[in-house]
Write a protein that holds these residues in place. Structure first.
Motif, PDB file in Angstrom:
ATOM      1  N   SER A 248      32.506 -44.521  64.751  1.00 41.71           N
ATOM      2  CA  SER A 248      32.445 -43.077  64.584  1.00 41.71           C
ATOM      3  C   SER A 248      31.175 -42.622  63.891  1.00 41.71           C
ATOM      4  O   SER A 248      31.025 -41.449  63.610  1.00 41.71           O
ATOM      5  CB  SER A 248      33.671 -42.589  63.810  1.00 41.71           C
ATOM      6  OG  SER A 248      33.702 -43.154  62.525  1.00 41.71           O
TER       7      SER A 248
ATOM      8  N   ARG B 269      42.730 -42.427  65.490  1.00 41.84           N
ATOM      9  CA  ARG B 269      41.401 -42.262  64.908  1.00 41.84           C
ATOM     10  C   ARG B 269      40.849 -40.912  65.349  1.00 41.84           C
ATOM     11  O   ARG B 269      40.947 -40.554  66.522  1.00 41.84           O
ATOM     12  CB  ARG B 269      40.452 -43.370  65.376  1.00 41.84           C
ATOM     13  CG  ARG B 269      40.839 -44.732  64.878  1.00 41.84           C
ATOM     14  CD  ARG B 269      39.829 -45.801  65.217  1.00 41.84           C
ATOM     15  NE  ARG B 269      39.301 -45.659  66.564  1.00 41.84           N
ATOM     16  CZ  ARG B 269      38.216 -46.281  66.998  1.00 41.84           C
ATOM     17  NH1 ARG B 269      37.553 -47.070  66.228  1.00 41.84           N
ATOM     18  NH2 ARG B 269      37.800 -46.104  68.235  1.00 41.84           N
ATOM     19  N   LYS B 270      40.275 -40.196  64.415  1.00 42.49           N
ATOM     20  CA  LYS B 270      39.672 -38.900  64.758  1.00 42.49           C
ATOM     21  C   LYS B 270      38.580 -39.095  65.798  1.00 42.49           C
ATOM     22  O   LYS B 270      38.399 -38.258  66.674  1.00 42.49           O
ATOM     23  CB  LYS B 270      39.104 -38.234  63.504  1.00 42.49           C
ATOM     24  CG  LYS B 270      40.170 -37.711  62.577  1.00 42.49           C
ATOM     25  CD  LYS B 270      39.550 -37.013  61.388  1.00 42.49           C
ATOM     26  CE  LYS B 270      40.603 -36.410  60.490  1.00 42.49           C
ATOM     27  NZ  LYS B 270      40.003 -35.709  59.351  1.00 42.49           N
ATOM     28  N   TYR B 271      37.891 -40.210  65.710  1.00 42.74           N
ATOM     29  CA  TYR B 271      36.858 -40.524  66.690  1.00 42.74           C
ATOM     30  C   TYR B 271      37.426 -40.496  68.104  1.00 42.74           C
ATOM     31  O   TYR B 271      36.834 -39.932  69.016  1.00 42.74           O
ATOM     32  CB  TYR B 271      36.254 -41.895  66.378  1.00 42.74           C
ATOM     33  CG  TYR B 271      35.360 -42.418  67.472  1.00 42.74           C
ATOM     34  CD1 TYR B 271      34.044 -41.997  67.563  1.00 42.74           C
ATOM     35  CD2 TYR B 271      35.833 -43.320  68.418  1.00 42.74           C
ATOM     36  CE1 TYR B 271      33.225 -42.455  68.575  1.00 42.74           C
ATOM     37  CE2 TYR B 271      35.021 -43.775  69.425  1.00 42.74           C
ATOM     38  CZ  TYR B 271      33.720 -43.348  69.503  1.00 42.74           C
ATOM     39  OH  TYR B 271      32.916 -43.794  70.509  1.00 42.74           O
TER      40      TYR B 271
ATOM     41  N   GLU C 108      39.289 -40.499  58.358  1.00 42.74           N
ATOM     42  CA  GLU C 108      39.127 -41.112  59.678  1.00 42.74           C
ATOM     43  C   GLU C 108      40.351 -41.035  60.583  1.00 42.74           C
ATOM     44  O   GLU C 108      40.230 -41.210  61.788  1.00 42.74           O
ATOM     45  CB  GLU C 108      38.762 -42.587  59.527  1.00 42.74           C
ATOM     46  CG  GLU C 108      37.462 -42.829  58.829  1.00 42.74           C
ATOM     47  CD  GLU C 108      37.207 -44.300  58.620  1.00 42.74           C
ATOM     48  OE1 GLU C 108      37.583 -45.091  59.497  1.00 42.74           O
ATOM     49  OE2 GLU C 108      36.639 -44.647  57.583  1.00 42.74           O
ATOM     50  N   LEU C 109      41.539 -40.802  60.012  1.00 45.37           N
ATOM     51  CA  LEU C 109      42.779 -40.892  60.788  1.00 45.37           C
ATOM     52  C   LEU C 109      43.622 -39.634  60.683  1.00 45.37           C
ATOM     53  O   LEU C 109      43.564 -38.917  59.693  1.00 45.37           O
ATOM     54  CB  LEU C 109      43.634 -42.065  60.289  1.00 45.37           C
ATOM     55  CG  LEU C 109      43.032 -43.456  60.382  1.00 45.37           C
ATOM     56  CD1 LEU C 109      43.915 -44.446  59.648  1.00 45.37           C
ATOM     57  CD2 LEU C 109      42.851 -43.877  61.821  1.00 45.37           C
TER      58      LEU C 109
ATOM     59  N   ASN D   4      34.147 -45.530  60.062  1.00 50.88           N
ATOM     60  CA  ASN D   4      34.296 -46.601  61.029  1.00 50.88           C
ATOM     61  C   ASN D   4      33.011 -46.769  61.825  1.00 50.88           C
ATOM     62  O   ASN D   4      32.339 -45.801  62.148  1.00 50.88           O
ATOM     63  CB  ASN D   4      35.450 -46.239  61.973  1.00 50.88           C
ATOM     64  CG  ASN D   4      35.811 -47.350  62.901  1.00 50.88           C
ATOM     65  OD1 ASN D   4      35.002 -47.758  63.722  1.00 50.88           O
ATOM     66  ND2 ASN D   4      37.015 -47.834  62.785  1.00 50.88           N
TER      67      ASN D   4
END
Length: 145
Positions: A74, A131-133, A116-117, A71
């Motif tokens: 991120s 979101r991991k971000y 990412e998730l 993303n």
């Protein structure tokens, strides 16, 4: 006569960059439902951005955009630093304000994890992905129970 408004897609910009010197502004206008003046303005805009004359650069940008799995928000973060165990329960806290005050948001187990998730499921069956971000940057906090 004013033509209908339609945003320029990246594919449109690539086509224009490749063909602006091969087709007339009238022909391009008919293709994109734009006036010749709108075509000239867009060509000028692309030239100012340094994208006209190098259609390969536009095509490469489109290729990178499609291939990118990370993303845009991120980029640069090491998402692998977020290590969670599927067998454990977690409490998720949501940031309440800019002062980093948090409120309880969700309690659940991980049911799915992608690059990412992370998706959590509560006892009641409600599922939500994060979101991991957002987990790494402090938008949400995760506490193991």
């Amino acid at each position: 006569m004013r033509q209908g408004r339609r945003k320029w897609s990246l594919e449109d910009e690539i086509f224009l960059a490749l063909n602006y010197n091969k087709m007339s502004a009238k022909e391009l206008g008919e293709k994109f439902n734009k006036t010749p003046n709108q075509i000239h303005a867009k060509v000028g805009h692309l030239k100012n951005k340094g994208l006209i004359g190098d259609a390969e650069q536009l095509a490469e940008r489109e290729k990178r955009k499609k291939e990118s799995k990370v993303n845009e928000f991120s980029e640069g973060l090491d998402l692998s630093k977020l290590t969670l165990n599927k067998k454990k329960r977690y409490k998720i806290y949501r940031k309440k304000n800019d002062k980093f005050e948090y409120e309880e948001y969700l309690i659940g187990r991980i049911i799915q994890e992608t690059k990412e998730l992370v998706t959590f499921k509560t006892k009641a069956g409600y599922c939500e992905s994060f979101r991991k971000y957002d987990l790494l940057c402090g938008e949400y906090r995760v506490k193991e129970l």
